[in-house]
Write a protein that holds these residues in place. Structure first.
Motif, PDB file in Angstrom:
ATOM      1  N   SER A  63       4.394  -7.903  -4.995  1.00  0.00           N
ATOM      2  CA  SER A  63       3.539  -6.731  -5.185  1.00  0.00           C
ATOM      3  C   SER A  63       3.176  -6.477  -6.639  1.00  0.00           C
ATOM      4  O   SER A  63       2.437  -5.537  -6.944  1.00  0.00           O
ATOM      5  CB  SER A  63       4.252  -5.484  -4.637  1.00  0.00           C
ATOM      6  OG  SER A  63       4.551  -5.608  -3.270  1.00  0.00           O
ATOM      7  N   ALA A  94      -2.411  -3.517 -11.374  1.00  0.00           N
ATOM      8  CA  ALA A  94      -3.865  -3.313 -11.374  1.00  0.00           C
ATOM      9  C   ALA A  94      -4.256  -1.926 -10.878  1.00  0.00           C
ATOM     10  O   ALA A  94      -5.225  -1.340 -11.368  1.00  0.00           O
ATOM     11  CB  ALA A  94      -4.533  -4.387 -10.512  1.00  0.00           C
ATOM     12  N   THR A  95      -3.509  -1.407  -9.900  1.00  0.00           N
ATOM     13  CA  THR A  95      -3.920  -0.143  -9.281  1.00  0.00           C
ATOM     14  C   THR A  95      -3.300   1.092  -9.933  1.00  0.00           C
ATOM     15  O   THR A  95      -3.873   2.171  -9.874  1.00  0.00           O
ATOM     16  CB  THR A  95      -3.566  -0.125  -7.786  1.00  0.00           C
ATOM     17  OG1 THR A  95      -2.163  -0.382  -7.638  1.00  0.00           O
ATOM     18  CG2 THR A  95      -4.355  -1.177  -7.030  1.00  0.00           C
ATOM     19  N   ILE A  96      -2.116   0.927 -10.551  1.00  0.00           N
ATOM     20  CA  ILE A  96      -1.444   2.077 -11.160  1.00  0.00           C
ATOM     21  C   ILE A  96      -0.960   1.680 -12.551  1.00  0.00           C
ATOM     22  O   ILE A  96       0.243   1.462 -12.781  1.00  0.00           O
ATOM     23  CB  ILE A  96      -0.248   2.563 -10.306  1.00  0.00           C
ATOM     24  CG1 ILE A  96      -0.653   2.646  -8.850  1.00  0.00           C
ATOM     25  CG2 ILE A  96       0.239   3.932 -10.774  1.00  0.00           C
ATOM     26  CD1 ILE A  96       0.485   2.934  -7.922  1.00  0.00           C
ATOM     27  N   GLY A 149       0.815  -1.222   0.000  1.00  0.00           N
ATOM     28  CA  GLY A 149       0.000   0.000   0.000  1.00  0.00           C
ATOM     29  C   GLY A 149       0.840   1.260   0.000  1.00  0.00           C
ATOM     30  O   GLY A 149       0.473   2.260  -0.627  1.00  0.00           O
ATOM     31  N   THR A 156      -5.754   8.383   0.657  1.00  0.00           N
ATOM     32  CA  THR A 156      -6.257   8.376  -0.715  1.00  0.00           C
ATOM     33  C   THR A 156      -7.050   9.636  -1.025  1.00  0.00           C
ATOM     34  O   THR A 156      -7.023  10.145  -2.148  1.00  0.00           O
ATOM     35  CB  THR A 156      -7.116   7.124  -0.953  1.00  0.00           C
ATOM     36  OG1 THR A 156      -6.339   5.964  -0.680  1.00  0.00           O
ATOM     37  CG2 THR A 156      -7.611   7.058  -2.380  1.00  0.00           C
ATOM     38  N   ARG A 207       0.983   6.793  -6.890  1.00  0.00           N
ATOM     39  CA  ARG A 207      -0.167   7.568  -7.383  1.00  0.00           C
ATOM     40  C   ARG A 207       0.061   9.059  -7.178  1.00  0.00           C
ATOM     41  O   ARG A 207      -0.231   9.877  -8.051  1.00  0.00           O
ATOM     42  CB  ARG A 207      -1.443   7.133  -6.663  1.00  0.00           C
ATOM     43  CG  ARG A 207      -1.987   5.784  -7.096  1.00  0.00           C
ATOM     44  CD  ARG A 207      -3.348   5.547  -6.481  1.00  0.00           C
ATOM     45  NE  ARG A 207      -4.302   6.567  -6.922  1.00  0.00           N
ATOM     46  CZ  ARG A 207      -5.442   6.861  -6.275  1.00  0.00           C
ATOM     47  NH1 ARG A 207      -5.735   6.232  -5.142  1.00  0.00           N
ATOM     48  NH2 ARG A 207      -6.252   7.781  -6.738  1.00  0.00           N
ATOM     49  N   ILE A 218      -0.593  -6.275  -7.790  1.00  0.00           N
ATOM     50  CA  ILE A 218      -1.292  -5.152  -7.152  1.00  0.00           C
ATOM     51  C   ILE A 218      -0.932  -3.842  -7.849  1.00  0.00           C
ATOM     52  O   ILE A 218      -1.811  -3.041  -8.184  1.00  0.00           O
ATOM     53  CB  ILE A 218      -0.931  -5.082  -5.656  1.00  0.00           C
ATOM     54  CG1 ILE A 218      -1.398  -6.339  -4.934  1.00  0.00           C
ATOM     55  CG2 ILE A 218      -1.539  -3.825  -5.022  1.00  0.00           C
ATOM     56  CD1 ILE A 218      -0.938  -6.418  -3.495  1.00  0.00           C
ATOM     57  N   VAL A 267       1.827   1.950  -3.502  1.00  0.00           N
ATOM     58  CA  VAL A 267       0.678   2.422  -4.291  1.00  0.00           C
ATOM     59  C   VAL A 267       0.414   3.900  -4.025  1.00  0.00           C
ATOM     60  O   VAL A 267       0.249   4.698  -4.957  1.00  0.00           O
ATOM     61  CB  VAL A 267      -0.574   1.582  -3.971  1.00  0.00           C
ATOM     62  CG1 VAL A 267      -1.806   2.190  -4.637  1.00  0.00           C
ATOM     63  CG2 VAL A 267      -0.380   0.141  -4.416  1.00  0.00           C
TER      64      VAL A 267
END
Length: 503
Positions: free
Chosen positions: A285, A291-293, A260, A486, A267, A288, A263
């Motif tokens: 990682s 998919a997220t960035i 996390g 976030t 971001r 993850i 991430v």
């Protein structure tokens, strides 16, 4: 905005009086009018006001305020404190003006008198001592301060809470007013920005009384309070700009169980202007991050050392490391190689700093201009334990100059300490930011700005301001309890736009 010590402020006052020119008694009247305007805006109309006036110009401000309040229909009760042998000339002049007033409850108090009963619906305004105090408040003045502190009423301090020194309070063992509001003139005092003084200062405001701009400009100081006009300009991008114009950042972040952090930092970096971003993560990682960035490229290798080799770093314009990387031996070796191989300033946070604290000799090898972003405990591990934030700031100034680095000392008024020892306190942000992940976001923001072309000091100062501004905007939709890291990232665009509109 500059922050001056008490002697410098007296010199600026003197220059204003001589060169504007303006009589000192009229400068006091300006101060009293600013105090009145704050009361009129903040409190219910015609709230009863009890004022305590000491013998100096701070007391003179209180007496002048009493007159203005009475002129505007407020119930006013003024207690003149007999402290010392004489009152300042301007304080005495304002007391003499009270002869024309029949609608002010007036009483002189000495150490032989009982303290007055003050109804709980009164606002208490205190001007016992000002910023010229040179020794702790003791004896009868201390009893006055303690009496005010024991009242249930809201308390407003004029210029500075009585008993508080303007800068260094390490040896201050005297009584100090615990104000709910402090109204300073033109500038905040350094003491206002230190966490150990929050219980005394309360909510503070700096109100202009028209001090001479030339004198302010020509008076040097190491301390500043960042306002939008103090920020580097956020340039509009040219029509034919491409991603290569805004750098390629390498972010070393994350470990098993702490993906996390990677991430969040990644971001924030992309949202802060970096043209390209590569994120070095452990293989666990990979999915993850993909998919997220999707905007970021992923760097995975079998050892932490591979990415740190000089030939590998040549493809990146800047590098940052720390969020969630852990402190295992292989990571320590990798960070050492990153430091030794880098020629450009780094951005280092979290575990990168914890690793360096185990090898303090590495500080000597940090590239000039490197930005480190410790919270107080991380900084203490890098240097030594500190009893007060004032001591910590002084250590940070020495460290920044010694190693030619920029130190972002995180807190309610995050301080950006430059390579020449200047301190720039931030003016944005709120307590909702005291959440896990907020620091990872800041690392990403600063790295993104550094990548896109800002010099290290500009990237640090602007990054800290944007970080806080984003949280302030997010808080308009969230509560202090519910806001998360976030949310800060999600409001970065609005923060940059709002700053650009003010420039």
């Amino acid at each position: 905005m500059k922050i001056f010590n008490s002697q410098q402020i007296r010199e600026i006052d003197k220059a204003t009086i001589q060169q504007e020119p303006v009589l000192s008694i009229n400068l006091m009247e300006r101060a009293a009018n600013q105090l009145f305007e704050f009361i009129a805006e903040k409190f219910d109309a015609k709230i009863p006001v009890t004022l305590f006036a000491g013998p100096g110009n701070n007391g003179g401000d209180a007496v002048a305020l009493a007159r203005i309040l009475a002129d505007n229909g407020y119930p006013v009760f003024l207690w003149l404190l007999k402290i010392g042998k004489n009152r300042s000339p301007d304080c005495q002049t304002n007391i003499d003006r009270l002869k024309a007033y029949q609608n002010i409850g007036l009483l002189e108090l000495s150490d032989q008198d009982e303290f007055p009963a003050i109804p709980t619906n009164h606002l208490v305004v205190e001007g016992v001592f000002g910023s010229g105090l040179t020794r702790p408040a003791e004896g009868w003045p201390a009893k006055v301060i303690d009496f005010i502190n024991n009242l249930p009423n809201p308390v407003m301090s004029i210029d500075i809470p009585s008993g508080l020194f303007s800068e260094d309070n390490r040896q201050n063992s005297g009584s100090i007013i615990a104000a709910d509001f402090t109204i300073s003139f033109e500038f905040p005092k350094l003491a206002f920005l230190l966490p150990e003084n929050e219980k005394y200062v309360g909510e503070w405001h700096a109100k202009s009384i028209g001090l001479l701009p030339k004198a302010i400009h020509e008076t040097p100081t190491a301390y500043h309070y960042t306002q939008p006009e103090d920020l580097p300009k956020i340039e509009q991008r040219k029509r034919f700009a491409h991603k290569g114009n805004f750098g390629h950042a390498l972010l070393v972040a994350g470990s098993y169980g702490k993906t996390g952090a990677a991430v969040l930092a990644a971001r924030a970096c992309i949202r802060s202007g970096s043209g390209l971003l590569s994120v070095h993560i452990p293989e666990s990682s990979y999915e993850i991050l993909q998919a997220t960035i999707p905007e970021a490229m992923i760097v995975i290798d079998e050892t932490e050392q591979l990415y740190c080799r000089k030939k590998e770093l040549n493809k990146y314009s800047v590098a940052g490391a720390g969020p969630g990387i852990g402190q295992k031996k292989s990571m320590q070796d990798g960070l050492k190689m990153l430091i030794d191989s880098s020629v450009n300033p780094l951005v280092l946070d979290a575990d990168a700093l914890n690793i360096i604290s185990l090898h303090k000799e590495w500080l000597e090898n940090l590239p000039e201009g490197t930005i480190i972003t410790p919270h107080p405990k991380e900084f203490d591990r890098l240097s030594n334990a500190h009893k007060t934030h004032f001591e910590r700031l002084e250590s940070a100034r020495e460290m920044a100059k010694k190693y030619s680095i920029n130190i972002v000392l995180k807190g309610a008024h995050t301080a950006v300490v430059t390579t020449n020892g200047e301190v720039h306190f931030n003016s944005t942000g709120n307590p909702a930011m005291a959440k896990g992940g907020s620091g990872d976001v800041l690392t990403g923001i600063v790295l993104g700005l550094l990548s896109s072309g800002y010099d290290p000091f500009e990237a640090a100062k602007l990054g800290v301001f944007v970080h806080g501004k984003s949280a302030d905007l997010a808080l308009q939709q969230q509560s202090e309890e519910s806001l998360i890291a976030t949310d800060i990232i999600d409001h970065l665009g609005m923060a940059y736009k709002s700053i650009r509109e003010l420039q």
